[in-house]
Design a protein around this motif. Sequence first.
Motif, PDB file in Angstrom:
ATOM      1  N   ALA A 269       0.849  -1.191   0.000  1.00  0.00           N
ATOM      2  CA  ALA A 269       0.000   0.000   0.000  1.00  0.00           C
ATOM      3  C   ALA A 269       0.885   1.241   0.000  1.00  0.00           C
ATOM      4  O   ALA A 269       1.975   1.239   0.567  1.00  0.00           O
ATOM      5  N   ALA A 270       0.399   2.304  -0.661  1.00  0.00           N
ATOM      6  CA  ALA A 270       1.141   3.571  -0.713  1.00  0.00           C
ATOM      7  C   ALA A 270       0.167   4.735  -0.641  1.00  0.00           C
ATOM      8  O   ALA A 270      -0.945   4.664  -1.157  1.00  0.00           O
ATOM      9  N   ILE A 271       0.624   5.801  -0.002  1.00  0.00           N
ATOM     10  CA  ILE A 271      -0.130   7.054   0.041  1.00  0.00           C
ATOM     11  C   ILE A 271       0.580   8.058  -0.844  1.00  0.00           C
ATOM     12  O   ILE A 271       1.809   8.200  -0.780  1.00  0.00           O
ATOM     13  N   GLY A 272      -0.202   8.774  -1.665  1.00  0.00           N
ATOM     14  CA  GLY A 272       0.330   9.843  -2.498  1.00  0.00           C
ATOM     15  C   GLY A 272       0.120  11.200  -1.840  1.00  0.00           C
ATOM     16  O   GLY A 272      -0.737  11.362  -0.978  1.00  0.00           O
ATOM     17  N   GLU A 273       0.895  12.175  -2.273  1.00  0.00           N
ATOM     18  CA  GLU A 273       0.875  13.510  -1.680  1.00  0.00           C
ATOM     19  C   GLU A 273      -0.469  14.217  -1.856  1.00  0.00           C
ATOM     20  O   GLU A 273      -0.959  14.875  -0.953  1.00  0.00           O
ATOM     21  N   GLY A 274      -1.050  14.111  -3.024  1.00  0.00           N
ATOM     22  CA  GLY A 274      -2.338  14.744  -3.275  1.00  0.00           C
ATOM     23  C   GLY A 274      -2.260  16.260  -3.335  1.00  0.00           C
ATOM     24  O   GLY A 274      -1.237  16.843  -3.676  1.00  0.00           O
ATOM     25  N   ASN A 275      -3.380  16.916  -2.951  1.00  0.00           N
ATOM     26  CA  ASN A 275      -3.464  18.376  -2.973  1.00  0.00           C
ATOM     27  C   ASN A 275      -4.406  18.828  -1.862  1.00  0.00           C
ATOM     28  O   ASN A 275      -4.776  18.027  -1.008  1.00  0.00           O
ATOM     29  N   ILE A 276      -4.830  20.095  -1.868  1.00  0.00           N
ATOM     30  CA  ILE A 276      -5.657  20.615  -0.776  1.00  0.00           C
ATOM     31  C   ILE A 276      -7.025  19.937  -0.691  1.00  0.00           C
ATOM     32  O   ILE A 276      -7.694  20.009   0.328  1.00  0.00           O
ATOM     33  N   ASN A 277      -7.438  19.266  -1.752  1.00  0.00           N
ATOM     34  CA  ASN A 277      -8.724  18.564  -1.764  1.00  0.00           C
ATOM     35  C   ASN A 277      -8.619  17.126  -1.271  1.00  0.00           C
ATOM     36  O   ASN A 277      -9.557  16.353  -1.403  1.00  0.00           O
ATOM     37  N   GLY A 278      -7.494  16.753  -0.732  1.00  0.00           N
ATOM     38  CA  GLY A 278      -7.290  15.389  -0.244  1.00  0.00           C
ATOM     39  C   GLY A 278      -6.172  14.702  -1.001  1.00  0.00           C
ATOM     40  O   GLY A 278      -5.463  15.320  -1.788  1.00  0.00           O
ATOM     41  N   ASN A 279      -6.004  13.442  -0.734  1.00  0.00           N
ATOM     42  CA  ASN A 279      -4.993  12.670  -1.449  1.00  0.00           C
ATOM     43  C   ASN A 279      -5.532  11.283  -1.736  1.00  0.00           C
ATOM     44  O   ASN A 279      -6.731  11.050  -1.629  1.00  0.00           O
ATOM     45  N   ASP A 280      -4.669  10.374  -2.123  1.00  0.00           N
ATOM     46  CA  ASP A 280      -5.112   9.056  -2.517  1.00  0.00           C
ATOM     47  C   ASP A 280      -4.177   7.992  -1.979  1.00  0.00           C
ATOM     48  O   ASP A 280      -3.079   8.286  -1.528  1.00  0.00           O
ATOM     49  N   PHE A 281      -4.677   6.773  -2.000  1.00  0.00           N
ATOM     50  CA  PHE A 281      -3.778   5.652  -1.738  1.00  0.00           C
ATOM     51  C   PHE A 281      -4.145   4.510  -2.661  1.00  0.00           C
ATOM     52  O   PHE A 281      -5.255   4.429  -3.179  1.00  0.00           O
ATOM     53  N   ALA A 282      -3.156   3.670  -2.895  1.00  0.00           N
ATOM     54  CA  ALA A 282      -3.348   2.521  -3.780  1.00  0.00           C
ATOM     55  C   ALA A 282      -2.773   1.287  -3.104  1.00  0.00           C
ATOM     56  O   ALA A 282      -1.875   1.379  -2.267  1.00  0.00           O
ATOM     57  N   ILE A 283      -3.320   0.138  -3.503  1.00  0.00           N
ATOM     58  CA  ILE A 283      -2.839  -1.156  -3.026  1.00  0.00           C
ATOM     59  C   ILE A 283      -2.547  -2.003  -4.254  1.00  0.00           C
ATOM     60  O   ILE A 283      -3.386  -2.103  -5.154  1.00  0.00           O
ATOM     61  N   TRP A 284      -1.348  -2.576  -4.304  1.00  0.00           N
ATOM     62  CA  TRP A 284      -0.952  -3.440  -5.411  1.00  0.00           C
ATOM     63  C   TRP A 284      -0.811  -4.867  -4.915  1.00  0.00           C
ATOM     64  O   TRP A 284      -0.351  -5.115  -3.805  1.00  0.00           O
TER      65      TRP A 284
ATOM     66  N   CYS B 176      -9.085  10.001  -1.167  1.00  0.00           N
ATOM     67  CA  CYS B 176      -9.478  10.448   0.174  1.00  0.00           C
ATOM     68  C   CYS B 176      -9.903  11.917   0.122  1.00  0.00           C
ATOM     69  O   CYS B 176      -9.239  12.723  -0.518  1.00  0.00           O
ATOM     70  N   SER B 177     -10.974  12.254   0.831  1.00  0.00           N
ATOM     71  CA  SER B 177     -11.416  13.648   0.866  1.00  0.00           C
ATOM     72  C   SER B 177     -10.611  14.468   1.865  1.00  0.00           C
ATOM     73  O   SER B 177     -10.597  15.689   1.819  1.00  0.00           O
ATOM     74  N   LYS B 178      -9.941  13.810   2.789  1.00  0.00           N
ATOM     75  CA  LYS B 178      -9.061  14.478   3.746  1.00  0.00           C
ATOM     76  C   LYS B 178      -7.655  13.919   3.562  1.00  0.00           C
ATOM     77  O   LYS B 178      -7.477  12.822   3.058  1.00  0.00           O
ATOM     78  N   ILE B 179      -6.664  14.656   3.993  1.00  0.00           N
ATOM     79  CA  ILE B 179      -5.273  14.244   3.825  1.00  0.00           C
ATOM     80  C   ILE B 179      -4.935  13.083   4.766  1.00  0.00           C
ATOM     81  O   ILE B 179      -5.101  13.195   5.978  1.00  0.00           O
ATOM     82  N   ALA B 180      -4.481  11.974   4.208  1.00  0.00           N
ATOM     83  CA  ALA B 180      -3.955  10.840   4.979  1.00  0.00           C
ATOM     84  C   ALA B 180      -2.429  10.927   4.902  1.00  0.00           C
ATOM     85  O   ALA B 180      -1.875  11.164   3.833  1.00  0.00           O
ATOM     86  N   THR B 181      -1.762  10.764   6.029  1.00  0.00           N
ATOM     87  CA  THR B 181      -0.306  10.915   6.046  1.00  0.00           C
ATOM     88  C   THR B 181       0.434   9.617   6.336  1.00  0.00           C
ATOM     89  O   THR B 181       1.626   9.526   6.093  1.00  0.00           O
ATOM     90  N   CYS B 182      -0.257   8.636   6.901  1.00  0.00           N
ATOM     91  CA  CYS B 182       0.409   7.365   7.188  1.00  0.00           C
ATOM     92  C   CYS B 182      -0.629   6.247   7.093  1.00  0.00           C
ATOM     93  O   CYS B 182      -1.836   6.495   7.079  1.00  0.00           O
ATOM     94  N   LEU B 183      -0.143   5.037   7.013  1.00  0.00           N
ATOM     95  CA  LEU B 183      -1.036   3.880   6.971  1.00  0.00           C
ATOM     96  C   LEU B 183      -0.362   2.700   7.626  1.00  0.00           C
ATOM     97  O   LEU B 183       0.852   2.641   7.743  1.00  0.00           O
ATOM     98  N   THR B 184      -1.181   1.761   8.064  1.00  0.00           N
ATOM     99  CA  THR B 184      -0.662   0.517   8.627  1.00  0.00           C
ATOM    100  C   THR B 184      -1.681  -0.591   8.393  1.00  0.00           C
ATOM    101  O   THR B 184      -2.877  -0.331   8.302  1.00  0.00           O
ATOM    102  N   TRP B 185      -1.184  -1.786   8.258  1.00  0.00           N
ATOM    103  CA  TRP B 185      -2.047  -2.958   8.073  1.00  0.00           C
ATOM    104  C   TRP B 185      -2.416  -3.507   9.436  1.00  0.00           C
ATOM    105  O   TRP B 185      -1.591  -3.552  10.345  1.00  0.00           O
ATOM    106  N   GLY B 186      -3.667  -3.974   9.565  1.00  0.00           N
ATOM    107  CA  GLY B 186      -4.081  -4.707  10.755  1.00  0.00           C
ATOM    108  C   GLY B 186      -3.689  -6.170  10.595  1.00  0.00           C
ATOM    109  O   GLY B 186      -3.134  -6.579   9.573  1.00  0.00           O
ATOM    110  N   ALA B 187      -4.009  -6.947  11.600  1.00  0.00           N
ATOM    111  CA  ALA B 187      -3.702  -8.376  11.540  1.00  0.00           C
ATOM    112  C   ALA B 187      -4.506  -9.030  10.417  1.00  0.00           C
ATOM    113  O   ALA B 187      -5.665  -8.698  10.189  1.00  0.00           O
TER     114      ALA B 187
END
Length: 152
Positions: free
Chosen positions: A94-109, A122-133
């Motif tokens: 999974a990766a988070i992209g920088e985006g812009n003032i309208n939010g950003n995006d993430f993708a999973i490969w 995403c409609s709001k800025i996400a800055t980090c991510l983590t996987w659950g179990a």
Amino acid sequence: ANIALYGIGHVVVLADQTDPHRQDLLRGHDSDVSAVAFSSSGRLVASGQRKSPFADGEQIVVWEYESRKPVYRLSGVEGTVKCLKFSEDDRFLAAIGEGNINGNDFAIWDMQNGSVAQYVKCSKIATCLTWGATVVADAARRVKTPKYSLFT
């Protein structure tokens, strides 16, 4: 292994912490490296970069650790790659992209074939991510299908 993983400019560095003279340099980016990650098994390494000067440039390189060779070159998030994280079973990246003032995006490969498994704007800025179990959805079934959780 006591390996440090980091980016310097356009290069990914794998440095042996027990011997300062042992370093491997992975070249495959056309802009500064902005994020790096090891997979849980240590079999894969991922590196992401700042926004490419080329409109269609791949932002992420997935490397095989042992051979130090690229396995996949991925694109799919907007702007600079801010965060990379493998699922605990190495199946997804999974990766988070920088985006812009309208939010950003993430993708999973999917790391079995390098294809995009999911893309989310995403409609709001996400800055980090983590996987659950990772859990098996229904242990009684003949085919055990894992269930994944991702948090931003």
